[in-house]
Motif scaffolding. Structure first.
Motif, mmCIF file in Angstrom:
data_model
loop_
_atom_site.group_PDB
_atom_site.id
_atom_site.type_symbol
_atom_site.label_atom_id
_atom_site.label_comp_id
_atom_site.label_asym_id
_atom_site.label_seq_id
_atom_site.Cartn_x
_atom_site.Cartn_y
_atom_site.Cartn_z
ATOM 1 N N LEU A 1 0.534 -1.064 -0.360
ATOM 2 C CA LEU A 1 0.349 0.045 0.236
ATOM 3 C C LEU A 1 1.251 1.506 -0.115
ATOM 4 O O LEU A 1 0.866 2.787 -0.851
ATOM 5 C CB LEU A 1 -1.092 -0.118 1.289
ATOM 6 C CG LEU A 1 -1.615 1.541 1.608
ATOM 7 C CD1 LEU A 1 -2.665 1.705 0.216
ATOM 8 C CD2 LEU A 1 -2.210 0.885 2.444
ATOM 9 N N CYS A 2 1.802 1.045 0.647
ATOM 10 C CA CYS A 2 3.235 2.339 0.913
ATOM 11 C C CYS A 2 3.081 3.111 -0.497
ATOM 12 O O CYS A 2 3.467 4.057 -1.118
ATOM 13 C CB CYS A 2 4.028 2.383 2.129
ATOM 14 S SG CYS A 2 3.071 2.440 3.545
ATOM 15 N N HIS A 3 3.950 1.415 -1.089
ATOM 16 C CA HIS A 3 4.905 1.726 -2.638
ATOM 17 C C HIS A 3 3.881 1.842 -3.603
ATOM 18 O O HIS A 3 4.034 3.341 -4.443
ATOM 19 C CB HIS A 3 5.720 0.290 -2.699
ATOM 20 C CG HIS A 3 6.286 0.605 -2.531
ATOM 21 N ND1 HIS A 3 6.692 -0.082 -1.319
ATOM 22 C CD2 HIS A 3 8.092 0.680 -2.243
ATOM 23 C CE1 HIS A 3 7.782 -0.249 -0.347
ATOM 24 N NE2 HIS A 3 8.544 0.306 -1.812
ATOM 25 N N ALA A 4 2.723 1.589 -3.329
ATOM 26 C CA ALA A 4 0.748 2.467 -4.722
ATOM 27 C C ALA A 4 0.812 3.639 -4.566
ATOM 28 O O ALA A 4 0.823 4.219 -5.103
ATOM 29 C CB ALA A 4 -0.288 1.241 -4.566
ATOM 30 N N VAL A 5 0.838 4.738 -3.092
ATOM 31 C CA VAL A 5 1.381 5.753 -2.649
ATOM 32 C C VAL A 5 2.020 6.663 -2.870
ATOM 33 O O VAL A 5 2.611 7.365 -2.212
ATOM 34 C CB VAL A 5 -0.007 5.849 -1.591
ATOM 35 C CG1 VAL A 5 -1.477 5.523 -1.755
ATOM 36 C CG2 VAL A 5 1.165 5.135 -0.679
ATOM 37 N N ASP A 6 3.440 5.611 -3.151
ATOM 38 C CA ASP A 6 4.268 6.906 -2.975
ATOM 39 C C ASP A 6 5.489 7.004 -2.236
ATOM 40 O O ASP A 6 6.013 8.421 -2.389
ATOM 41 C CB ASP A 6 4.704 7.457 -3.643
ATOM 42 C CG ASP A 6 4.443 7.359 -5.375
ATOM 43 O OD1 ASP A 6 5.201 5.483 -5.716
ATOM 44 O OD2 ASP A 6 3.950 7.281 -6.231
ATOM 45 N N VAL A 7 4.726 6.558 -1.013
ATOM 46 C CA VAL A 7 5.465 7.046 0.657
ATOM 47 C C VAL A 7 6.217 6.030 1.362
ATOM 48 O O VAL A 7 5.804 4.587 1.720
ATOM 49 C CB VAL A 7 3.758 7.200 1.606
ATOM 50 C CG1 VAL A 7 4.407 8.032 3.065
ATOM 51 C CG2 VAL A 7 3.194 8.522 0.852
ATOM 52 N N LEU A 8 7.243 5.536 1.088
ATOM 53 C CA LEU A 8 8.472 4.616 0.796
ATOM 54 C C LEU A 8 8.651 4.419 2.450
ATOM 55 O O LEU A 8 8.875 3.224 2.964
ATOM 56 C CB LEU A 8 9.628 4.431 0.078
ATOM 57 C CG LEU A 8 9.546 4.415 -0.573
ATOM 58 C CD1 LEU A 8 10.802 4.774 -1.909
ATOM 59 C CD2 LEU A 8 8.642 3.369 -1.667
ATOM 60 N N ILE B 1 6.797 5.692 6.642
ATOM 61 C CA ILE B 1 5.420 6.342 7.337
ATOM 62 C C ILE B 1 6.571 7.087 8.030
ATOM 63 O O ILE B 1 7.038 6.258 8.863
ATOM 64 C CB ILE B 1 4.387 5.196 7.816
ATOM 65 C CG1 ILE B 1 3.768 4.928 6.605
ATOM 66 C CG2 ILE B 1 3.865 6.010 8.797
ATOM 67 C CD1 ILE B 1 2.938 3.809 6.771
ATOM 68 N N LYS B 2 7.126 7.851 8.287
ATOM 69 C CA LYS B 2 7.742 8.716 9.765
ATOM 70 C C LYS B 2 7.144 8.619 10.732
ATOM 71 O O LYS B 2 7.330 9.159 11.551
ATOM 72 C CB LYS B 2 7.887 10.542 9.545
ATOM 73 C CG LYS B 2 8.921 9.742 7.666
ATOM 74 C CD LYS B 2 9.453 11.561 7.181
ATOM 75 C CE LYS B 2 10.355 11.479 6.182
ATOM 76 N NZ LYS B 2 9.879 10.128 5.258
ATOM 77 N N ALA B 3 4.986 9.712 11.009
ATOM 78 C CA ALA B 3 4.853 9.883 12.469
ATOM 79 C C ALA B 3 3.431 9.439 11.932
ATOM 80 O O ALA B 3 3.422 8.840 13.252
ATOM 81 C CB ALA B 3 4.965 11.371 11.964
ATOM 82 N N SER B 4 2.400 8.977 10.462
ATOM 83 C CA SER B 4 1.879 8.649 11.254
ATOM 84 C C SER B 4 0.793 8.461 10.178
ATOM 85 O O SER B 4 1.265 8.756 9.203
ATOM 86 C CB SER B 4 0.240 9.195 12.056
ATOM 87 O OG SER B 4 -0.409 9.869 10.800
ATOM 88 N N THR B 5 -0.198 7.018 9.975
ATOM 89 C CA THR B 5 -0.066 6.457 8.308
ATOM 90 C C THR B 5 -1.591 8.000 7.902
ATOM 91 O O THR B 5 -2.125 7.199 6.846
ATOM 92 C CB THR B 5 -1.405 5.379 8.874
ATOM 93 O OG1 THR B 5 -2.734 5.533 10.028
ATOM 94 C CG2 THR B 5 -0.578 4.392 9.339
ATOM 95 N N GLN B 6 -1.446 8.676 8.499
ATOM 96 C CA GLN B 6 -2.095 10.062 7.513
ATOM 97 C C GLN B 6 -1.613 10.798 6.472
ATOM 98 O O GLN B 6 -1.860 11.051 5.877
ATOM 99 C CB GLN B 6 -2.558 11.290 8.917
ATOM 100 C CG GLN B 6 -3.834 10.572 9.513
ATOM 101 C CD GLN B 6 -3.664 12.588 9.926
ATOM 102 O OE1 GLN B 6 -3.292 13.143 10.187
ATOM 103 N NE2 GLN B 6 -4.734 11.587 11.446
ATOM 104 N N GLU B 7 -0.410 9.991 6.693
ATOM 105 C CA GLU B 7 1.047 10.653 5.224
ATOM 106 C C GLU B 7 -0.092 9.813 4.101
ATOM 107 O O GLU B 7 0.341 10.177 2.727
ATOM 108 C CB GLU B 7 2.007 9.723 5.817
ATOM 109 C CG GLU B 7 3.073 10.697 6.995
ATOM 110 C CD GLU B 7 3.948 10.061 6.811
ATOM 111 O OE1 GLU B 7 4.989 9.922 6.496
ATOM 112 O OE2 GLU B 7 4.485 10.326 7.971
#
Length: 172
Positions: free
Chosen positions: A86-93, A95-101
């Motif tokens: 899921l993270c790769h699909a939205v280009d967030v490799l 998560i730094k703080a929360s899933t709101q990213e």
């Protein structure tokens, strides 16, 4: 009552039901929550997606459940692998703080709907040429009876729905 069926068709066979059909859908994460059931079950994470864009299914909601705190290490590993996809699909490799990213970023999911159950089976970025990440256990293995049976059930249900729609509204 329909002439073909002996009983009235259930609500989920109606042509205006709210199920997401099998196929690819462009979505965005709109909420993500850690839920703690009031019973003895383990906490789980729910990511709520909304189908974006134009079309018949725009605005429909899909809930995707991640059991990241399961005591079984293989289930936990699979769930973390799905979250990574899921993270790769939205280009967030990372998560730094929360899933709101992850919120508000469009991506594409592959959905398989059988009966009233919709299963997210793949995640893909909307960028051209990007890979599609398949959820473990959703691709057919050699002699995979359960996958073949689920696909046959989905095809059979699609035929029943099309037939019921034609009986109620005439041919398309």
């Amino acid at each position: 009552m329909n002439q073909i069926f002996q009983r009235e068709m259930p609500r989920w066979h109606a042509p205006n039901d709210d199920r997401i059909p099998t196929g690819a859908h462009r979505v965005a994460v709109i909420t993500s929550n850690r839920l703690l059931p009031q019973t003895e079950f383990l906490p789980y994470y729910v990511f709520r997606y909304m189908v974006v864009g134009k079309g018949r299914f725009a605005g429909r909601i899909i809930d995707d459940i991640f059991r990241l705190e399961d005591p079984n290490p293989s289930i936990r590993a699979t769930e973390y692998q799905r979250l990574s996809m899921l993270c790769h699909a939205v280009d967030v490799l990372q998560i730094k703080a929360s899933t709101q990213e992850l919120h508000g970023r469009p991506f594409e999911i592959g959905v398989m709907t059988v009966g009233r159950l919709s299963i997210v089976e793949s995640y893909a970025s909307v960028r051209p040429g990007s890979p599609t990440y398949k959820t473990p256990g959703t691709e057919p293995d050699e002699d995979d009876y359960h996958y073949d049976q689920a696909m046959a059930d989905a095809e059979r249900e699609a035929e029943i729905m099309a037939h019921g729609y034609a009986q109620m509204h005439g041919p398309r």
